[in-house]
Write a protein that holds these residues in place. Structure first.
Motif, PDB file in Angstrom:
ATOM      1  N   THR A   1       0.500  -2.354  24.238  1.00  0.00           N
ATOM      2  CA  THR A   1       0.525  -3.790  24.539  1.00  0.00           C
ATOM      3  C   THR A   1       1.343  -4.070  25.795  1.00  0.00           C
ATOM      4  OG1 THR A   1       0.259  -4.434  22.225  1.00  0.00           O
ATOM      5  CG2 THR A   1       1.306  -6.031  23.679  1.00  0.00           C
ATOM      6  N   PHE A   2       2.493  -3.397  25.909  1.00  0.00           N
ATOM      7  CA  PHE A   2       3.313  -3.594  27.093  1.00  0.00           C
ATOM      8  C   PHE A   2       2.583  -3.094  28.338  1.00  0.00           C
ATOM      9  CE2 PHE A   2       6.672  -1.972  30.017  1.00  0.00           C
ATOM     10  CZ  PHE A   2       7.165  -3.208  30.396  1.00  0.00           C
ATOM     11  N   ARG A   3       1.922  -1.958  28.226  1.00  0.00           N
ATOM     12  CA  ARG A   3       1.148  -1.440  29.353  1.00  0.00           C
ATOM     13  C   ARG A   3       0.093  -2.458  29.802  1.00  0.00           C
ATOM     14  NH1 ARG A   3      -1.015   3.465  31.599  1.00  0.00           N
ATOM     15  NH2 ARG A   3       0.341   4.747  30.306  1.00  0.00           N
ATOM     16  N   GLU A   4      -0.577  -3.068  28.847  1.00  0.00           N
ATOM     17  CA  GLU A   4      -1.613  -4.051  29.178  1.00  0.00           C
ATOM     18  C   GLU A   4      -1.030  -5.250  29.927  1.00  0.00           C
ATOM     19  OE1 GLU A   4      -3.475  -5.008  25.501  1.00  0.00           O
ATOM     20  OE2 GLU A   4      -4.415  -3.026  25.260  1.00  0.00           O
ATOM     21  N   SER A   5       0.172  -5.682  29.548  1.00  0.00           N
ATOM     22  CA  SER A   5       0.799  -6.807  30.253  1.00  0.00           C
ATOM     23  C   SER A   5       1.129  -6.431  31.699  1.00  0.00           C
ATOM     24  CB  SER A   5       2.072  -7.251  29.524  1.00  0.00           C
ATOM     25  OG  SER A   5       1.763  -7.976  28.360  1.00  0.00           O
TER      26      SER A   5
ATOM     27  N   GLU B   1      -0.383  -4.107  33.509  1.00  0.00           N
ATOM     28  CA  GLU B   1      -1.650  -3.955  34.230  1.00  0.00           C
ATOM     29  C   GLU B   1      -2.284  -5.307  34.529  1.00  0.00           C
ATOM     30  OE1 GLU B   1      -3.699  -1.319  31.584  1.00  0.00           O
ATOM     31  OE2 GLU B   1      -2.924   0.497  32.581  1.00  0.00           O
ATOM     32  N   THR B   2      -2.153  -6.257  33.608  1.00  0.00           N
ATOM     33  CA  THR B   2      -2.666  -7.610  33.862  1.00  0.00           C
ATOM     34  C   THR B   2      -1.933  -8.255  35.032  1.00  0.00           C
ATOM     35  OG1 THR B   2      -3.292  -7.919  31.539  1.00  0.00           O
ATOM     36  CG2 THR B   2      -3.007  -9.910  32.862  1.00  0.00           C
ATOM     37  N   ALA B   3      -0.615  -8.120  35.057  1.00  0.00           N
ATOM     38  CA  ALA B   3       0.174  -8.690  36.157  1.00  0.00           C
ATOM     39  C   ALA B   3      -0.248  -8.087  37.494  1.00  0.00           C
ATOM     40  CB  ALA B   3       1.663  -8.447  35.904  1.00  0.00           C
ATOM     41  N   ILE B   4      -0.464  -6.779  37.512  1.00  0.00           N
ATOM     42  CA  ILE B   4      -0.906  -6.119  38.747  1.00  0.00           C
ATOM     43  C   ILE B   4      -2.267  -6.653  39.172  1.00  0.00           C
ATOM     44  CG2 ILE B   4      -1.640  -3.914  39.730  1.00  0.00           C
ATOM     45  CD1 ILE B   4       0.481  -2.576  37.905  1.00  0.00           C
ATOM     46  N   ASP B   5      -3.187  -6.750  38.211  1.00  0.00           N
ATOM     47  CA  ASP B   5      -4.543  -7.207  38.524  1.00  0.00           C
ATOM     48  C   ASP B   5      -4.561  -8.645  39.033  1.00  0.00           C
ATOM     49  OD1 ASP B   5      -5.521  -4.749  37.739  1.00  0.00           O
ATOM     50  OD2 ASP B   5      -6.115  -5.417  35.731  1.00  0.00           O
ATOM     51  N   LEU B   6      -3.597  -9.468  38.579  1.00  0.00           N
ATOM     52  CA  LEU B   6      -3.550 -10.870  38.998  1.00  0.00           C
ATOM     53  C   LEU B   6      -2.994 -11.040  40.410  1.00  0.00           C
ATOM     54  CD1 LEU B   6      -2.349 -12.457  35.640  1.00  0.00           C
ATOM     55  CD2 LEU B   6      -4.568 -12.833  36.744  1.00  0.00           C
ATOM     56  N   GLY B   7      -2.437  -9.975  40.972  1.00  0.00           N
ATOM     57  CA  GLY B   7      -2.051 -10.011  42.379  1.00  0.00           C
ATOM     58  C   GLY B   7      -0.737 -10.695  42.686  1.00  0.00           C
ATOM     59  N   VAL B   8       0.214 -10.697  41.721  1.00  0.00           N
ATOM     60  CA  VAL B   8       1.521 -11.294  42.032  1.00  0.00           C
ATOM     61  C   VAL B   8       2.318 -10.337  42.919  1.00  0.00           C
ATOM     62  CG1 VAL B   8       1.602 -12.692  39.954  1.00  0.00           C
ATOM     63  CG2 VAL B   8       2.533 -10.388  39.902  1.00  0.00           C
ATOM     64  N   GLN B   9       3.216 -10.899  43.717  1.00  0.00           N
ATOM     65  CA  GLN B   9       3.963 -10.099  44.686  1.00  0.00           C
ATOM     66  C   GLN B   9       5.263  -9.534  44.132  1.00  0.00           C
ATOM     67  OE1 GLN B   9       2.523 -13.097  45.552  1.00  0.00           O
ATOM     68  NE2 GLN B   9       0.863 -12.012  46.586  1.00  0.00           N
ATOM     69  N   HIS B  10       5.755 -10.109  43.039  1.00  0.00           N
ATOM     70  CA  HIS B  10       7.082  -9.725  42.528  1.00  0.00           C
ATOM     71  C   HIS B  10       7.035  -9.746  41.008  1.00  0.00           C
ATOM     72  CE1 HIS B  10      11.389 -10.093  41.524  1.00  0.00           C
ATOM     73  NE2 HIS B  10      11.676  -9.689  42.747  1.00  0.00           N
ATOM     74  N   ILE B  11       7.533  -8.687  40.386  1.00  0.00           N
ATOM     75  CA  ILE B  11       7.545  -8.596  38.928  1.00  0.00           C
ATOM     76  C   ILE B  11       8.925  -8.134  38.483  1.00  0.00           C
ATOM     77  CG2 ILE B  11       6.553  -7.487  36.887  1.00  0.00           C
ATOM     78  CD1 ILE B  11       3.963  -7.107  38.498  1.00  0.00           C
ATOM     79  N   SER B  12       9.546  -8.905  37.585  1.00  0.00           N
ATOM     80  CA  SER B  12      10.820  -8.502  36.983  1.00  0.00           C
ATOM     81  C   SER B  12      10.561  -8.102  35.540  1.00  0.00           C
ATOM     82  CB  SER B  12      11.835  -9.647  37.034  1.00  0.00           C
ATOM     83  OG  SER B  12      12.210  -9.929  38.372  1.00  0.00           O
ATOM     84  N   VAL B  13      11.117  -6.971  35.140  1.00  0.00           N
ATOM     85  CA  VAL B  13      10.913  -6.437  33.801  1.00  0.00           C
ATOM     86  C   VAL B  13      12.266  -6.352  33.110  1.00  0.00           C
ATOM     87  CG1 VAL B  13      10.022  -4.533  32.427  1.00  0.00           C
ATOM     88  CG2 VAL B  13       8.923  -5.107  34.600  1.00  0.00           C
ATOM     89  N   TYR B  14      12.426  -7.120  32.028  1.00  0.00           N
ATOM     90  CA  TYR B  14      13.719  -7.183  31.342  1.00  0.00           C
ATOM     91  C   TYR B  14      13.598  -6.649  29.913  1.00  0.00           C
ATOM     92  CZ  TYR B  14      14.857 -10.426  35.118  1.00  0.00           C
ATOM     93  OH  TYR B  14      15.067 -10.987  36.354  1.00  0.00           O
ATOM     94  N   PRO B  15      14.446  -5.698  29.539  1.00  0.00           N
ATOM     95  CA  PRO B  15      14.484  -5.290  28.134  1.00  0.00           C
ATOM     96  C   PRO B  15      15.113  -6.386  27.285  1.00  0.00           C
ATOM     97  CG  PRO B  15      16.191  -4.135  29.369  1.00  0.00           C
ATOM     98  CD  PRO B  15      15.384  -4.915  30.372  1.00  0.00           C
ATOM     99  N   LEU B  16      14.579  -6.582  26.105  1.00  0.00           N
ATOM    100  CA  LEU B  16      15.109  -7.606  25.210  1.00  0.00           C
ATOM    101  C   LEU B  16      16.546  -7.286  24.815  1.00  0.00           C
ATOM    102  CD1 LEU B  16      14.753 -10.067  23.284  1.00  0.00           C
ATOM    103  CD2 LEU B  16      13.954  -8.410  21.557  1.00  0.00           C
ATOM    104  N   THR B  17      17.400  -8.277  24.914  1.00  0.00           N
ATOM    105  CA  THR B  17      18.762  -8.191  24.396  1.00  0.00           C
ATOM    106  C   THR B  17      18.918  -9.260  23.328  1.00  0.00           C
ATOM    107  OG1 THR B  17      19.628  -7.429  26.525  1.00  0.00           O
ATOM    108  CG2 THR B  17      21.213  -8.316  24.957  1.00  0.00           C
ATOM    109  N   ILE B  18      19.343  -8.864  22.162  1.00  0.00           N
ATOM    110  CA  ILE B  18      19.537  -9.834  21.079  1.00  0.00           C
ATOM    111  C   ILE B  18      20.974 -10.334  21.139  1.00  0.00           C
ATOM    112  CG2 ILE B  18      19.550 -10.196  18.582  1.00  0.00           C
ATOM    113  CD1 ILE B  18      17.276  -8.237  18.343  1.00  0.00           C
ATOM    114  N   GLU B  19      21.103 -11.581  21.559  1.00  0.00           N
ATOM    115  CA  GLU B  19      22.423 -12.179  21.756  1.00  0.00           C
ATOM    116  C   GLU B  19      22.889 -12.884  20.482  1.00  0.00           C
ATOM    117  OE1 GLU B  19      24.001 -11.567  24.375  1.00  0.00           O
ATOM    118  OE2 GLU B  19      22.538 -11.154  25.973  1.00  0.00           O
ATOM    119  N   ASP B  20      24.205 -12.952  20.332  1.00  0.00           N
ATOM    120  CA  ASP B  20      24.777 -13.649  19.175  1.00  0.00           C
ATOM    121  C   ASP B  20      24.334 -15.107  19.153  1.00  0.00           C
ATOM    122  OD1 ASP B  20      26.085 -11.321  18.508  1.00  0.00           O
ATOM    123  OD2 ASP B  20      27.997 -11.903  19.430  1.00  0.00           O
TER     124      ASP B  20
END
Length: 370
Positions: free
Chosen positions: A175-179, A181-200
């Motif tokens: 599922t993450f791979r598909e997201s 690949e979708t972003a790449i296919d949509l042609g955006v110039q900048h992508i930030s990838v953040y791991p989930l942090t569970i905050e208090d």
């Protein structure tokens, strides 16, 4: 105190249509027609004008309007904010002016008008292109709506960034791979990838405590981050910061300002300001000093933050820093032995392991300061 000129400006809009399950930012969910928003924007405009009269906006090179969800407040308020900004500083085309947006509240009219008023970069909070993941996160939009919003933005904007999250319990690698690949296919110039942090004090934290959701899996997050790097770099994106990838020429200048010791001014609720001169660096939030650093601590912090960047720091910079940080060379030699940094073409650069073990890397460097 007398200080170096501010070069970056952050404006905080603390309103959303709803709070997401993972969010610990200073935001509140209020109706878009709430008088509370009107009062806040009027006060924020007064702060901008006041800082302009003091000469504090004369050297601003990047502007970032974040939140919360700036697009939630509607076009008329955004127009007022941008018009005030344009009257208060040199909002020329060379000034990078970013506005955050969420898919559910981005309209054609907002895109058209904020572009005309000086915004030249959009950051779209997508997080995932999978509806089940979006539902789990508590996002108020669907994958279809995210794609639609991106297409609307592309009618005016060339410089568009999207945020994606990884390591979400229940999110498969496929599922993450598909997201990605979708972003790449949509042609955006900048992508930030953040791991989930569970905050208090977030809904996610309460769900984990009740056993309703598993805690984050560090190994899965590392796997997802490595997959993102592989896919994005193969598609022509350059990883210039631990979580950010850009096509050549589309790095976020505002983010780089934060990681390179550039003084910044924050206006609005909970917005941080970093003020410095050669003797002192202070961070202030809502009138409270949160950091007060000595020259040695400033130097260590600059080195630490530089290791978030793929460019790292030069050997010359390390040698220059010995005067204030006498143990710096043994420290970096030790970081090399741990595999957290590599010396390449005269620069100490973070390795993939260094980024994955960022707390250790950054902590060892900052601890150099007495």
């Amino acid at each position: 105190m007398p200080h170096d000129p501010y070069q970056a400006l952050y404006l905080h809009i603390p309103f959303c249509v709803k709070r997401c399950s993972y969010c610990d930012f200073v935001t509140s969910a209020v109706p878009s027609d709430s008088p509370e928003i009107d009062s806040y924007i009027e006060d924020l405009c007064m702060q901008i004008r006041h800082k302009s009269k003091e000469g504090e906006l004369a050297d601003i090179k990047t502007v970032y309007i974040g939140g919360g969800t700036p697009t939630h407040i509607g076009l008329s308020r955004l127009s007022l904010l941008m018009y005030t900004l344009a009257l208060s500083m040199h909002l020329d085309s060379w000034v990078e002016c970013t506005m955050e947006a969420n898919p559910e509240s981005l309209t054609e009219n907002i895109v058209r008008d904020v572009f005309a008023l000086g915004v030249n970069r959009l950051s779209l909070g997508v997080q995932s292109f999978d509806d089940e993941v979006l539902r789990l996160l508590g996002r108020p939009h669907t994958a279809t709506k995210a794609i639609e919003a991106l297409r609307i933005a592309q009618e005016r904007f060339e410089n568009i960034s999207i945020d994606l999250m990884c390591g979400i319990p229940g999110q498969s690698t496929a599922t993450f791979r598909e997201s990605i690949e979708t972003a790449i296919d949509l042609g955006v110039q900048h992508i930030s990838v953040y791991p989930l942090t569970i905050e208090d004090h977030t809904p996610f934290a309460k769900m984990v405590l009740r056993g309703q959701m598993p805690d984050v899996d560090d190994d899965m997050e590392a796997e997802h981050m490595e997959l993102a790097a592989k896919l994005l770099q193969a598609a022509g994106y350059e990883r210039y910061e631990v979580a950010s990838y850009a096509k050549p020429g589309y790095q976020c200048k505002h983010s780089i300002a934060y990681w390179t010791g550039v003084p910044y001014l924050g206006l609005g609720k909970s917005a941080a300001t970093m003020t410095q001169n050669c003797d002192r660096r202070m961070r202030v939030k809502d009138g409270v000093v949160t950091d007060d650093l000595t020259p040695a601590q400033m130097r260590a912090e600059d080195l630490m933050l530089s290791m978030r960047m793929s460019a790292g720091v030069s050997e010359e910079h390390i040698a220059y820093s010995q005067e204030l940080l006498p143990n710096i060379i043994p420290c970096f030699n030790n970081l090399q032995k741990k595999g957290l940094v590599i010396l390449e073409e005269g620069r100490y650069k973070p390795t993939e392991l260094g980024w994955l073990c960022g707390n250790e890397l950054y902590g060892d460097i900052f601890d150099l300061a007495p």
